[in-house]
Design an enzyme around this catalytic site. Structure first.
Site, PDB file in Angstrom:
ATOM      1  N   ASP A  72       0.925  -1.097  -0.033  1.00 51.24           N
ATOM      2  CA  ASP A  72       0.068   0.094   0.082  1.00 51.24           C
ATOM      3  C   ASP A  72       0.857   1.217  -0.144  1.00 51.24           C
ATOM      4  O   ASP A  72       1.931   1.119   0.712  1.00 51.24           O
ATOM      5  CB  ASP A  72      -0.943  -0.256   1.244  1.00 51.24           C
ATOM      6  N   ILE A  73       0.414   2.267  -0.857  1.00 52.50           N
ATOM      7  CA  ILE A  73       1.381   3.487  -0.967  1.00 52.50           C
ATOM      8  C   ILE A  73       1.331   4.231   0.464  1.00 52.50           C
ATOM      9  O   ILE A  73       1.953   5.079   0.610  1.00 52.50           O
ATOM     10  CB  ILE A  73       1.083   4.337  -1.939  1.00 52.50           C
TER      11      ILE A  73
ATOM     12  N   ASN B  63     -13.079  -3.400   2.336  1.00 48.64           N
ATOM     13  CA  ASN B  63     -14.007  -2.510   2.786  1.00 48.64           C
ATOM     14  C   ASN B  63     -14.946  -2.335   1.586  1.00 48.64           C
ATOM     15  O   ASN B  63     -14.519  -2.506   0.464  1.00 48.64           O
ATOM     16  CB  ASN B  63     -13.205  -1.099   2.763  1.00 48.64           C
TER      17      ASN B  63
ATOM     18  N   GLY C  11     -15.532   2.841   4.070  1.00 49.59           N
ATOM     19  CA  GLY C  11     -14.171   3.379   3.829  1.00 49.59           C
ATOM     20  C   GLY C  11     -13.735   3.088   2.408  1.00 49.59           C
ATOM     21  O   GLY C  11     -12.382   3.289   2.109  1.00 49.59           O
ATOM     22  N   GLN C  12     -14.178   2.376   1.405  1.00 51.76           N
ATOM     23  CA  GLN C  12     -13.629   2.136   0.257  1.00 51.76           C
ATOM     24  C   GLN C  12     -13.510   3.235  -0.673  1.00 51.76           C
ATOM     25  O   GLN C  12     -14.297   4.072  -1.001  1.00 51.76           O
ATOM     26  CB  GLN C  12     -14.624   1.015  -0.494  1.00 51.76           C
ATOM     27  N   SER C  13     -12.160   3.144  -1.291  1.00 60.82           N
ATOM     28  CA  SER C  13     -11.797   4.547  -2.088  1.00 60.82           C
ATOM     29  C   SER C  13     -11.284   4.007  -3.418  1.00 60.82           C
ATOM     30  O   SER C  13     -11.309   4.757  -4.242  1.00 60.82           O
ATOM     31  CB  SER C  13     -10.663   5.369  -1.276  1.00 60.82           C
TER      32      SER C  13
ATOM     33  N   HIS D  22     -10.425  -5.374  -3.188  1.00 61.79           N
ATOM     34  CA  HIS D  22      -8.841  -5.620  -2.591  1.00 61.79           C
ATOM     35  C   HIS D  22      -9.102  -6.057  -1.115  1.00 61.79           C
ATOM     36  O   HIS D  22      -9.937  -5.721  -0.552  1.00 61.79           O
ATOM     37  CB  HIS D  22      -8.077  -4.383  -2.859  1.00 61.79           C
ATOM     38  N   LEU D  23      -8.134  -6.908  -0.800  1.00 67.25           N
ATOM     39  CA  LEU D  23      -8.016  -7.481   0.599  1.00 67.25           C
ATOM     40  C   LEU D  23      -6.843  -6.694   1.075  1.00 67.25           C
ATOM     41  O   LEU D  23      -5.636  -6.883   0.565  1.00 67.25           O
ATOM     42  CB  LEU D  23      -7.896  -8.710   0.754  1.00 67.25           C
ATOM     43  N   HIS D  24      -6.811  -6.192   2.417  1.00 67.22           N
ATOM     44  CA  HIS D  24      -5.862  -5.382   2.981  1.00 67.22           C
ATOM     45  C   HIS D  24      -5.243  -6.550   4.095  1.00 67.22           C
ATOM     46  O   HIS D  24      -5.786  -7.095   4.748  1.00 67.22           O
ATOM     47  CB  HIS D  24      -6.182  -4.302   3.811  1.00 67.22           C
TER      48      HIS D  24
HETATM   49  P1  AMP Z   1      -9.864   1.085   0.395  1.00 71.34           P
HETATM   50  O1  AMP Z   1      -9.880   2.373   1.056  1.00 71.34           O
HETATM   51  O2  AMP Z   1     -10.295  -0.110   1.092  1.00 71.34           O
HETATM   52  O3  AMP Z   1     -10.450   1.464  -0.949  1.00 71.34           O
HETATM   53  O4  AMP Z   1      -8.391   0.982   0.104  1.00 71.34           O
HETATM   54  C1  AMP Z   1      -7.465   1.703  -0.999  1.00 71.34           C
HETATM   55  C2  AMP Z   1      -6.190   1.393  -0.515  1.00 71.34           C
HETATM   56  O5  AMP Z   1      -5.233   1.632  -1.972  1.00 71.34           O
HETATM   57  C3  AMP Z   1      -5.544   2.840   0.240  1.00 71.34           C
HETATM   58  O6  AMP Z   1      -5.039   2.232   1.487  1.00 71.34           O
HETATM   59  C4  AMP Z   1      -4.578   3.260  -0.553  1.00 71.34           C
HETATM   60  O7  AMP Z   1      -3.395   3.839   0.291  1.00 71.34           O
HETATM   61  C5  AMP Z   1      -4.023   2.441  -1.427  1.00 71.34           C
HETATM   62  N1  AMP Z   1      -3.673   2.836  -2.702  1.00 71.34           N
HETATM   63  C6  AMP Z   1      -4.405   3.688  -3.522  1.00 71.34           C
HETATM   64  N2  AMP Z   1      -3.457   3.853  -4.801  1.00 71.34           N
HETATM   65  C7  AMP Z   1      -2.452   3.177  -4.609  1.00 71.34           C
HETATM   66  C8  AMP Z   1      -1.223   2.886  -5.684  1.00 71.34           C
HETATM   67  N3  AMP Z   1      -1.102   3.334  -6.550  1.00 71.34           N
HETATM   68  N4  AMP Z   1      -0.560   1.777  -5.089  1.00 71.34           N
HETATM   69  C9  AMP Z   1      -0.699   1.317  -3.798  1.00 71.34           C
HETATM   70  N5  AMP Z   1      -1.671   1.553  -3.104  1.00 71.34           N
HETATM   71  C10 AMP Z   1      -2.433   2.531  -3.376  1.00 71.34           C
END
Ligand code: AMP
Length: 117
Positions: A33-34, A90, A96-98, A103-105
């Site tokens: 994750d970035i 999420n 909190g999905q962005s 994806h699985l954290h």
């Molecule tokens: P969510 O909030 O569950 O949708 O998680 C999205 C995650 O993706 C967040 O933790 C971001 O920091 C991560 N993220 C977004 N863009 C990138 C990227 N280019 N490379 C790695 N992680 C990313």
């Protein structure tokens, strides 16, 4: 949907967008994750563009299994299988999905309070 060119995670899976990959298979890709929320923070994604967990259907079982098996492999590879880890997925606004490629954290390397804040 095989791939959407405007999806950041499809682009990572296709090798078109740089990422720190930690695992790859025919069906799954995982990368750091970035904006890590823990010392180890890996995102595990299906290569297939699945929008969110609510989009899953009866055909999704194999790739879901592959994602969880990848988590197990990655935890061992990164040395956190013993100390433990948290798997989070999420869904939607309140979840909190962005990024709208499911994806699985995998979070590890510190004690994570429960419930989360
Ligand atoms: P969510 O909030 O569950 O949708 O998680 C999205 C995650 O993706 C967040 O933790 C971001 O920091 C991560 N993220 C977004 N863009 C990138 C990227 N280019 N490379 C790695 N992680 C990313």
């Amino acid at each position: 949907v095989a791939m959407t060119s405007d999806c950041i995670f499809c682009r990572i899976a296709a090798g078109e967008q740089p990422a720190s990959l930690v695992f790859e298979s025919d069906t799954v890709v995982a990368f750091r994750d970035i904006a890590p929320a823990a010392p180890v923070h890996v995102l595990i994604i299906p290569r297939q563009h699945i929008v969110d967990p609510s989009s899953l259907d009866e055909t999704s079982a194999p790739v879901m299994a592959d994602m969880f098996m990848a988590a197990r492999t990655i935890a061992a590879q990164l040395g956190v299988a013993e100390s433990g880890y948290r798997l989070v997925m999420n869904q939607g606004q309140d979840g909190g999905q962005s990024v709208f490629h499911m994806h699985l954290h995998l979070l590890a390397g510190r004690w994570m309070a429960w419930p989360p804040g």
